[in-house]
Design a protein around this motif. Sequence first.
Motif, PDB file in Angstrom:
ATOM      1  N   ARG A   1       1.166   4.532  -2.443  1.00 55.69           N
ATOM      2  CA  ARG A   1       1.010   5.907  -1.897  1.00 55.69           C
ATOM      3  C   ARG A   1       2.187   6.753  -2.583  1.00 55.69           C
ATOM      4  NH1 ARG A   1       2.574   6.886   4.314  1.00 55.69           N
ATOM      5  NH2 ARG A   1       4.535   6.156   3.181  1.00 55.69           N
TER       6      ARG A   1
ATOM      7  N   ASP B   1     -16.515   7.564  -3.919  1.00 57.57           N
ATOM      8  CA  ASP B   1     -16.039   8.509  -2.709  1.00 57.57           C
ATOM      9  C   ASP B   1     -15.473   9.774  -3.502  1.00 57.57           C
ATOM     10  OD1 ASP B   1     -15.977   9.448  -0.325  1.00 57.57           O
ATOM     11  OD2 ASP B   1     -13.999   8.854   0.161  1.00 57.57           O
ATOM     12  N   ASN B   2     -14.509   9.542  -4.698  1.00 58.97           N
ATOM     13  CA  ASN B   2     -13.996  10.890  -5.304  1.00 58.97           C
ATOM     14  C   ASN B   2     -14.431  10.673  -6.635  1.00 58.97           C
ATOM     15  OD1 ASN B   2     -12.370   8.824  -6.309  1.00 58.97           O
ATOM     16  ND2 ASN B   2     -10.558  10.359  -6.187  1.00 58.97           N
TER      17      ASN B   2
ATOM     18  N   ARG C   1       0.828  -1.140  -0.105  1.00 54.57           N
ATOM     19  CA  ARG C   1      -0.079  -0.240   0.117  1.00 54.57           C
ATOM     20  C   ARG C   1       0.715   1.294  -0.130  1.00 54.57           C
ATOM     21  NH1 ARG C   1      -1.636   2.867   4.727  1.00 54.57           N
ATOM     22  NH2 ARG C   1      -0.719   1.258   6.053  1.00 54.57           N
ATOM     23  N   LYS C   2       1.980   1.111   0.593  1.00 60.65           N
ATOM     24  CA  LYS C   2       2.775   2.259   0.774  1.00 60.65           C
ATOM     25  C   LYS C   2       3.412   2.695  -0.464  1.00 60.65           C
ATOM     26  CE  LYS C   2       3.165   2.955   5.669  1.00 60.65           C
ATOM     27  NZ  LYS C   2       3.911   2.696   6.883  1.00 60.65           N
TER      28      LYS C   2
ATOM     29  N   THR D   1      -9.703   3.302  -3.577  1.00 56.86           N
ATOM     30  CA  THR D   1     -10.068   4.484  -2.521  1.00 56.86           C
ATOM     31  C   THR D   1      -8.877   5.793  -2.623  1.00 56.86           C
ATOM     32  OG1 THR D   1      -8.422   3.286  -1.084  1.00 56.86           O
ATOM     33  CG2 THR D   1     -10.990   2.681  -0.964  1.00 56.86           C
ATOM     34  N   HIS D   2      -7.888   5.549  -2.887  1.00 64.03           N
ATOM     35  CA  HIS D   2      -7.078   6.917  -2.932  1.00 64.03           C
ATOM     36  C   HIS D   2      -7.654   7.918  -3.729  1.00 64.03           C
ATOM     37  CE1 HIS D   2      -3.539   9.359  -2.829  1.00 64.03           C
ATOM     38  NE2 HIS D   2      -2.665   8.253  -2.555  1.00 64.03           N
ATOM     39  N   LYS D   3      -7.966   9.210  -3.165  1.00 65.34           N
ATOM     40  CA  LYS D   3      -8.514  10.374  -3.396  1.00 65.34           C
ATOM     41  C   LYS D   3      -7.710  10.886  -4.543  1.00 65.34           C
ATOM     42  CE  LYS D   3     -12.046  11.487  -0.488  1.00 65.34           C
ATOM     43  NZ  LYS D   3     -12.770  12.740   0.420  1.00 65.34           N
ATOM     44  N   ASP D   4      -6.403  10.680  -4.628  1.00 58.91           N
ATOM     45  CA  ASP D   4      -5.711  11.306  -5.426  1.00 58.91           C
ATOM     46  C   ASP D   4      -5.244  10.783  -6.682  1.00 58.91           C
ATOM     47  OD1 ASP D   4      -4.567  14.017  -5.847  1.00 58.91           O
ATOM     48  OD2 ASP D   4      -2.469  13.577  -4.998  1.00 58.91           O
TER      49      ASP D   4
ATOM     50  N   ASN E   1      -6.807  10.024 -10.149  1.00 61.02           N
ATOM     51  CA  ASN E   1      -8.181  10.586 -10.793  1.00 61.02           C
ATOM     52  C   ASN E   1      -8.908   9.451 -11.655  1.00 61.02           C
ATOM     53  OD1 ASN E   1      -5.773  12.896 -11.073  1.00 61.02           O
ATOM     54  ND2 ASN E   1      -8.065  13.575  -9.863  1.00 61.02           N
TER      55      ASN E   1
END
Lengths: 293, 299
Positions: A48, A246-247, A44-45, A220-223, A225
């Motif tokens: 990120r 969510d986004n 996961r990281k 799920t990552h909002k950044d 797109n």
Amino acid sequence: MSRIEVLKTYKIYIGGAFPRTESGRFYQPKQKGKVIGNICLSSRKDVRNAVVAARKAQGPWANRTAYNRSQVLYRIAEILEGRKAQFVEELMTQGSTKVKAVTEVDLSIDRMIYFAGWCDKYNQIFSSVNPVSGSFFNFSSMEPTGVVGIIANQDSGLLGLVSAIAPIIAGGNSCIAIAAENLPLCAVTFAEVLATSDVPGGVVNILTGDKKELLPHFGTHKDINAVLYCDGDQKEITQLRTDAVDNLKRIVVKSEGDFESNAWENPYLIQSFQETKTTWHPIEHIAAAGSGY
Amino acid sequence: MIEKDYSLSPRVDKMGIDDRVARIKARSIKKEAKVQGLKMILNMIDLTTLEGADTDGKVRQMCYKAIHPHDSLPDLPTTAAVCVYPTFVKTAVKAVKGSGVKVASVATAFPSGHSSRKIKLMDTKIAVDNGADEVDMVISRGRFHSGDYNFIFDEIAAIKEACGKARLKVILETGELGTYDKVRRASDIAMDAGADFIKTSTGKISPAATLPVTLVMLEAIKDHYYATGRMVGMKPAGGISNSKLALQYLVMVKETLGGKWLTNEWFRFGASSLANDVLMQLEKQASGNYQAKEYFSID
């Protein structure tokens, strides 16, 4: 005298560098019962970190002139051509025949050239001047969606990945791709091609590992797109779409595979990762007859 | 009284400092402790705008952000203060009235410090008269490099007097001092001359605040405290833009000076983009999902 062969360490590609996964984990994909390499099992990281790198690189990449992006994509093809033998060998290690491997590499190079050509043309094709009632000059043009996640096809080691990445970066997006879990060798070598072909660090990031583990973080990552999902698992697609609510992330599913067909050589693939910006520009009536536009 | 010879300030063991910082950086803070730390960081930020292009509108917007960092998260503290140029003190004072957020103003010909004593005093006085609670002054680095330590001492003492009740933060601009020895020396002078805070940087010079340079200053504060019993605050400023790094600063303060310094009365971060990163982390802890900048107000 015999010598010991120097084996390559396959690492991941984030922000123009080749780190090992932050988790320190690895897995061993097999071909006919034989291990083909120790491959990073990304976490996961890593996702990120890749998103941070992709976000940082996206603006400057989109701001390059279309012509320059075209040159960079062409350069990727040039370097790919020079490394042909290595890709063929890796594809064969991953279970391909020699004839099939050569075809796959050739097609990958050609596909890159194809999208290099489109970089400075798609905007003219997809943009429009719109007729409106009122004294406005109304026009729509394309802007890149931003950071795009790519879940590569699991059955194609090189061509599937190249076909997914090319239209996305041609359109000024940056991307984070998860390579095919059991065919990761070419993906990492392709990253080395990117690193040496004028593609700014962070525009393309390539992770290897367990698709099931990483997929929820793409959703799920909002950044992130948009996500391009190139596989056929309906459960995963549903999960991805649910997470993306969510986004309001754009999810594009391309389950067909069949990367050799013309379906993967069309500019609409670029358009899938473009947003339409429409501008209302006030104008005066230029001539007595009405608007000059 | 015999004048103190600041060239005899303790020398700094660079290897030792770097080694300790490396160990602090390896620390990992997670979950509840992280959330507590993040809220503490938010509460220690001097939300700063020091641009030539600043306007009253921008200052008012920043003040609103200082009081309402992110309304969708409940129980968030305000930032410690807002930090602006003297011309904007009146605007800021009005905007933060009643919220508990302090107003800090830079003064003394910020950022270069090249001006006459008279103008520097007036600069300070204007800021204080307009209602600044805190004054961030710069030292004359040129004089410092010439070895004119008494000049620096007198300058700080004079400004301190002009501050009246306002607390004085002394910016050493460590990026221009060059060595840890000089940072230590400048810290000693500033504290002896009456500084309430010592601060690393203006934010206009690179490198700005770093962990090692902050550790050197924290050690100086510790020695000063043992020698005189007077607490002096610390403010690293510039270049601290992510939460992870800010948490490492907190660890360092706690281990060097102890828990007494872990309030915004004695420790501050001079930053602008740090606040949004902290908020993104807090939102991530609350929702479980990684956040994007576009969901947070511009700072």
